[in-house]
Motif scaffolding. Sequence first.
Motif: not given
Length: 220
Positions: A45-46, A174, A211, A214
């Motif tokens: 995500t980051s 991400g 985190t 995905k």
Amino acid sequence: MRLKYPIIITACLGLFLLLPSLPEQMSLTSVFRVTEEPAVIVRGTSGSALTVNISFGDVEVEQWIQELSKPYPLLFLDMDWVERFPATVKLITEKNIPVGLLGVQGDAYEQNTSLFPSQLERFETVFGMKPLWFRTIDEVFPSSLHTMLWKAEVNALGSSIVWRGGASPPVSEGEIISIPHHRDDRIVFSQLQKLYKDRTFTTVEEMLFNTTVKVKKIPE
């Protein structure tokens, strides 16, 4: 004497609170599952993580490894390449660069069910432990392969983008960038400087732990 007992009790309480966390921390260094069910991780995500798939190269790979500095990319290594260039592999282990197992095309694992166990055994023989990460060379993961990965407690890692040189892609939070280095599909390592100019890389583990990741579900 009275002062001694509170000190002992406090010390024992601290040790009691610390002990439950030790096995968990130790287990993270040996094996972990990032997802709760079989899936291919394709991004976090980051941050940005760099991965390099290596199945070809001698002097240029060794020189690049020598020049690498932290944070290191995650290297997916083909076992045939590993066994051909033990000196470069020794350099990788001496620098403690993270490595994963690079497989062949995904459909080969449906045709030969003994292929992955054989590659896994060869990896463990060289590196003394199971890989935390596995990737097929074409990032195709048939359901039968993923079942084997899940049972072996090895994570399937895809990528957000495969970069083969040229203009640097826009930064995407991400992102997991995959760089090929094969006989007929490879970049000049100096081109990687383009990526380093506009993004700060972190390790795959740092990007994914704590985190939301995905994933891409495996078709039945």
